[in-house]
Design a protein around this motif. Structure first.
Motif, PDB file in Angstrom:
ATOM      1  N   ALA A  56      -3.347  23.943  26.561  1.00  0.00           N
ATOM      2  CA  ALA A  56      -4.071  23.110  25.600  1.00  0.00           C
ATOM      3  C   ALA A  56      -5.235  22.379  26.270  1.00  0.00           C
ATOM      4  O   ALA A  56      -6.312  22.227  25.682  1.00  0.00           O
ATOM      5  CB  ALA A  56      -3.111  22.108  24.958  1.00  0.00           C
ATOM      6  N   ILE A  57      -5.031  21.945  27.500  1.00  0.00           N
ATOM      7  CA  ILE A  57      -6.104  21.264  28.236  1.00  0.00           C
ATOM      8  C   ILE A  57      -7.233  22.245  28.550  1.00  0.00           C
ATOM      9  O   ILE A  57      -8.420  21.942  28.367  1.00  0.00           O
ATOM     10  CB  ILE A  57      -5.544  20.622  29.521  1.00  0.00           C
ATOM     11  CG1 ILE A  57      -4.612  19.453  29.165  1.00  0.00           C
ATOM     12  CG2 ILE A  57      -6.676  20.151  30.433  1.00  0.00           C
ATOM     13  CD1 ILE A  57      -3.791  18.927  30.324  1.00  0.00           C
ATOM     14  N   ALA A  58      -6.865  23.442  29.007  1.00  0.00           N
ATOM     15  CA  ALA A  58      -7.885  24.461  29.291  1.00  0.00           C
ATOM     16  C   ALA A  58      -8.672  24.810  28.032  1.00  0.00           C
ATOM     17  O   ALA A  58      -9.882  25.081  28.089  1.00  0.00           O
ATOM     18  CB  ALA A  58      -7.234  25.705  29.871  1.00  0.00           C
ATOM     19  N   ALA A  59      -7.994  24.772  26.887  1.00  0.00           N
ATOM     20  CA  ALA A  59      -8.655  25.113  25.632  1.00  0.00           C
ATOM     21  C   ALA A  59      -9.750  24.115  25.271  1.00  0.00           C
ATOM     22  O   ALA A  59     -10.710  24.470  24.578  1.00  0.00           O
ATOM     23  CB  ALA A  59      -7.630  25.188  24.504  1.00  0.00           C
ATOM     24  N   LEU A  60      -9.620  22.858  25.725  1.00  0.00           N
ATOM     25  CA  LEU A  60     -10.677  21.875  25.464  1.00  0.00           C
ATOM     26  C   LEU A  60     -11.991  22.327  26.081  1.00  0.00           C
ATOM     27  O   LEU A  60     -13.054  22.255  25.463  1.00  0.00           O
ATOM     28  CB  LEU A  60     -10.274  20.510  26.033  1.00  0.00           C
ATOM     29  CG  LEU A  60      -9.084  19.802  25.394  1.00  0.00           C
ATOM     30  CD1 LEU A  60      -8.719  18.569  26.186  1.00  0.00           C
ATOM     31  CD2 LEU A  60      -9.402  19.438  23.942  1.00  0.00           C
ATOM     32  N   ALA A  98     -16.254  17.805  19.786  1.00  0.00           N
ATOM     33  CA  ALA A  98     -14.913  17.701  19.211  1.00  0.00           C
ATOM     34  C   ALA A  98     -13.812  17.655  20.264  1.00  0.00           C
ATOM     35  O   ALA A  98     -12.692  17.209  19.977  1.00  0.00           O
ATOM     36  CB  ALA A  98     -14.665  18.876  18.254  1.00  0.00           C
ATOM     37  N   SER A  99     -14.093  18.104  21.489  1.00  0.00           N
ATOM     38  CA  SER A  99     -13.089  18.059  22.546  1.00  0.00           C
ATOM     39  C   SER A  99     -12.900  16.657  23.111  1.00  0.00           C
ATOM     40  O   SER A  99     -11.955  16.411  23.880  1.00  0.00           O
ATOM     41  CB  SER A  99     -13.480  19.009  23.687  1.00  0.00           C
ATOM     42  OG  SER A  99     -13.400  20.360  23.274  1.00  0.00           O
ATOM     43  N   PHE A 100     -13.787  15.728  22.745  1.00  0.00           N
ATOM     44  CA  PHE A 100     -13.764  14.384  23.315  1.00  0.00           C
ATOM     45  C   PHE A 100     -13.185  13.387  22.317  1.00  0.00           C
ATOM     46  O   PHE A 100     -13.380  13.509  21.103  1.00  0.00           O
ATOM     47  CB  PHE A 100     -15.180  13.964  23.712  1.00  0.00           C
ATOM     48  CG  PHE A 100     -15.802  14.871  24.741  1.00  0.00           C
ATOM     49  CD1 PHE A 100     -15.680  14.608  26.094  1.00  0.00           C
ATOM     50  CD2 PHE A 100     -16.494  16.007  24.353  1.00  0.00           C
ATOM     51  CE1 PHE A 100     -16.235  15.446  27.037  1.00  0.00           C
ATOM     52  CE2 PHE A 100     -17.060  16.858  25.293  1.00  0.00           C
ATOM     53  CZ  PHE A 100     -16.924  16.581  26.639  1.00  0.00           C
ATOM     54  N   ALA A 101     -12.491  12.372  22.830  1.00  0.00           N
ATOM     55  CA  ALA A 101     -11.925  11.335  21.971  1.00  0.00           C
ATOM     56  C   ALA A 101     -13.052  10.539  21.312  1.00  0.00           C
ATOM     57  O   ALA A 101     -14.179  10.488  21.810  1.00  0.00           O
ATOM     58  CB  ALA A 101     -11.040  10.407  22.796  1.00  0.00           C
ATOM     59  N   ALA A 137     -12.422  14.324  34.914  1.00  0.00           N
ATOM     60  CA  ALA A 137     -12.127  13.913  33.543  1.00  0.00           C
ATOM     61  C   ALA A 137     -10.696  13.391  33.441  1.00  0.00           C
ATOM     62  O   ALA A 137      -9.828  13.722  34.257  1.00  0.00           O
ATOM     63  CB  ALA A 137     -12.321  15.086  32.589  1.00  0.00           C
ATOM     64  N   VAL A 138     -10.476  12.578  32.435  1.00  0.00           N
ATOM     65  CA  VAL A 138      -9.136  12.122  32.075  1.00  0.00           C
ATOM     66  C   VAL A 138      -8.827  12.674  30.688  1.00  0.00           C
ATOM     67  O   VAL A 138      -9.654  12.557  29.768  1.00  0.00           O
ATOM     68  CB  VAL A 138      -9.045  10.585  32.061  1.00  0.00           C
ATOM     69  CG1 VAL A 138      -7.661  10.134  31.594  1.00  0.00           C
ATOM     70  CG2 VAL A 138      -9.357  10.013  33.440  1.00  0.00           C
ATOM     71  N   VAL A 139      -7.675  13.315  30.547  1.00  0.00           N
ATOM     72  CA  VAL A 139      -7.263  13.854  29.253  1.00  0.00           C
ATOM     73  C   VAL A 139      -5.959  13.192  28.841  1.00  0.00           C
ATOM     74  O   VAL A 139      -5.121  12.846  29.681  1.00  0.00           O
ATOM     75  CB  VAL A 139      -7.092  15.392  29.296  1.00  0.00           C
ATOM     76  CG1 VAL A 139      -8.434  16.065  29.507  1.00  0.00           C
ATOM     77  CG2 VAL A 139      -6.112  15.815  30.382  1.00  0.00           C
ATOM     78  N   GLU A 140      -5.812  13.004  27.527  1.00  0.00           N
ATOM     79  CA  GLU A 140      -4.633  12.303  27.029  1.00  0.00           C
ATOM     80  C   GLU A 140      -4.087  13.033  25.805  1.00  0.00           C
ATOM     81  O   GLU A 140      -4.852  13.530  24.974  1.00  0.00           O
ATOM     82  CB  GLU A 140      -4.998  10.869  26.662  1.00  0.00           C
ATOM     83  CG  GLU A 140      -3.803   9.979  26.380  1.00  0.00           C
ATOM     84  CD  GLU A 140      -4.178   8.515  26.363  1.00  0.00           C
ATOM     85  OE1 GLU A 140      -3.258   7.686  26.170  1.00  0.00           O
ATOM     86  OE2 GLU A 140      -5.379   8.193  26.533  1.00  0.00           O
ATOM     87  N   ARG A 141      -2.776  13.084  25.712  1.00  0.00           N
ATOM     88  CA  ARG A 141      -2.118  13.738  24.588  1.00  0.00           C
ATOM     89  C   ARG A 141      -1.820  12.709  23.509  1.00  0.00           C
ATOM     90  O   ARG A 141      -1.231  11.661  23.781  1.00  0.00           O
ATOM     91  CB  ARG A 141      -0.826  14.413  25.041  1.00  0.00           C
ATOM     92  CG  ARG A 141      -0.225  15.358  24.003  1.00  0.00           C
ATOM     93  CD  ARG A 141       0.993  16.049  24.573  1.00  0.00           C
ATOM     94  NE  ARG A 141       2.061  15.097  24.862  1.00  0.00           N
ATOM     95  CZ  ARG A 141       3.070  15.318  25.702  1.00  0.00           C
ATOM     96  NH1 ARG A 141       3.138  16.464  26.352  1.00  0.00           N
ATOM     97  NH2 ARG A 141       4.002  14.403  25.890  1.00  0.00           N
ATOM     98  N   LEU A 171      -7.048  15.418  24.111  1.00  0.00           N
ATOM     99  CA  LEU A 171      -8.466  15.096  24.005  1.00  0.00           C
ATOM    100  C   LEU A 171      -8.951  14.532  25.331  1.00  0.00           C
ATOM    101  O   LEU A 171      -8.177  13.950  26.100  1.00  0.00           O
ATOM    102  CB  LEU A 171      -8.712  14.071  22.888  1.00  0.00           C
ATOM    103  CG  LEU A 171      -8.529  14.558  21.449  1.00  0.00           C
ATOM    104  CD1 LEU A 171      -8.621  13.370  20.485  1.00  0.00           C
ATOM    105  CD2 LEU A 171      -9.568  15.618  21.101  1.00  0.00           C
ATOM    106  N   ILE A 172     -10.232  14.694  25.591  1.00  0.00           N
ATOM    107  CA  ILE A 172     -10.835  14.136  26.803  1.00  0.00           C
ATOM    108  C   ILE A 172     -11.185  12.683  26.521  1.00  0.00           C
ATOM    109  O   ILE A 172     -11.984  12.391  25.630  1.00  0.00           O
ATOM    110  CB  ILE A 172     -12.098  14.924  27.204  1.00  0.00           C
ATOM    111  CG1 ILE A 172     -11.771  16.403  27.422  1.00  0.00           C
ATOM    112  CG2 ILE A 172     -12.726  14.326  28.459  1.00  0.00           C
ATOM    113  CD1 ILE A 172     -12.994  17.296  27.572  1.00  0.00           C
ATOM    114  N   THR A 173     -10.595  11.753  27.263  1.00  0.00           N
ATOM    115  CA  THR A 173     -10.839  10.329  27.023  1.00  0.00           C
ATOM    116  C   THR A 173     -11.820   9.718  28.007  1.00  0.00           C
ATOM    117  O   THR A 173     -12.347   8.627  27.762  1.00  0.00           O
ATOM    118  CB  THR A 173      -9.521   9.546  27.070  1.00  0.00           C
ATOM    119  OG1 THR A 173      -8.872   9.783  28.326  1.00  0.00           O
ATOM    120  CG2 THR A 173      -8.593   9.992  25.946  1.00  0.00           C
TER     121      THR A 173
END
Length: 294
Positions: free
Chosen positions: A20-24, A42-45, A119-123, A130-132
């Motif tokens: 899911a992270i790679a898909a961003l 859309a990949s970003f918060a 980057a920081v990503v959060e579920r 999403l990338i936060t």
């Protein structure tokens, strides 16, 4: 804190999260290729903390979309983006850091720019990642990374930045004014145009004294200034992201600056990667000798 479940269950869930992270990154690369800023963003918060390669801070997803819409219309029109996730480190089951690299390719496939991001990503509660936070940078060249340490390298290296290297003044009598600056400030006259315009240098900055035309509308006095830059494309990107018009390419058979730009108050300035001529400055980007931008 680990998620509940058996080790096998957690391993399956981790693999799903990695996909899911790679898909961003895959998705915003598709948005880039399509020139679709909304799809890219859309990949970003909504409140993503995004830092551009030049330190710009667009305001969340809306700012990211607006900035990239300008890029897709301007300097990066018809380009594509290659992405590579080099490392993902889970700080918690729902939070991870991502070390990623990207390459922007021109329509013919040549790489124009390489970038490196942390980057920081959060579920989210809906298990959507999403990338936060996204901090983008231009990596150092291999030569700079691999150079052996020396006494000089023990000191912080100077920051490479655009250098103000050119001023242009419309003058009634360029020859008389050139003599004045030569006598009082020891500036060197290094070029004359057939119309009488004179070009001087103090070894760092060039001064263009442009002959005033009686039948023209250009007023006497300060006309424009110019920056010597490492990459006109990168500076153009930063200007568009800042909300100013896209710099206009200057077509000429002389060595004028490559682009004319405008600041938010309408002041003209030029961008040049090859320099503005005159004696080579003691430091910073090299400036070739010969005729210069006017």
């Amino acid at each position: 804190m680990d998620e509940p479940g058996t080790p096998a269950h957690r391993e399956v869930r981790r693999a799903e999260d990695l996909r899911a992270i790679a898909a961003l990154w895959d998705e915003f690369a598709r948005g880039w290729a399509a020139g679709d800023a909304r799809r890219f963003a859309a990949s970003f918060a909504e409140d993503c903390d995004f830092t551009t390669v030049r330190g710009g801070k667009p305001a969340g997803r809306a700012g990211i979309e607006a900035g990239h819409a300008a890029l897709f219309r301007g300097p990066y029109a018809s380009t594509t983006l290659d992405t590579e996730l080099r490392a993902v480190r889970f700080l918690r089951p729902d939070l991870a850091t991502v070390d990623a690299a990207s390459a922007i390719r021109a329509p013919g496939g040549a790489v124009r720019t390489r970038t490196h991001a942390l980057a920081v990503v959060e579920r989210t509660a809906e298990r959507t990642w999403l990338i936060t936070a996204f901090h983008n940078m231009v990596p150092a060249s291999p030569a700079a990374r691999e150079a052996p340490p020396s006494k000089e390298s023990a000191m912080p290296a100077p920051v490479t930045r655009p250098a103000l290297r050119h001023l242009a003044v419309v003058a009634r009598d360029p020859e008389k004014l050139a003599a004045f600056y030569g006598e009082v400030f020891s500036m060197e006259l290094f070029h004359r145009d057939p119309d009488g315009s004179c070009f001087l240098s103090d070894g760092y900055l060039t001064l263009a004294l442009i002959k005033h035309r009686l039948d023209g509308e250009t007023p006497v006095g300060m006309n424009h200034f110019g920056f010597h830059v490492g990459s006109t494309a990168e500076v153009s990107e930063a200007l568009v992201a800042a909300g100013t018009p896209e710099p206009a390419e200057r077509f000429t058979d002389r060595t004028y600056a490559e682009y004319r730009a405008m600041d938010p108050e309408g002041n003209w300035f030029d961008l040049s990667a090859h320099g503005f001529g005159g004696p080579r400055p003691a430091a910073g980007p090299a400036a070739p000798a010969g005729p210069v931008e006017a």
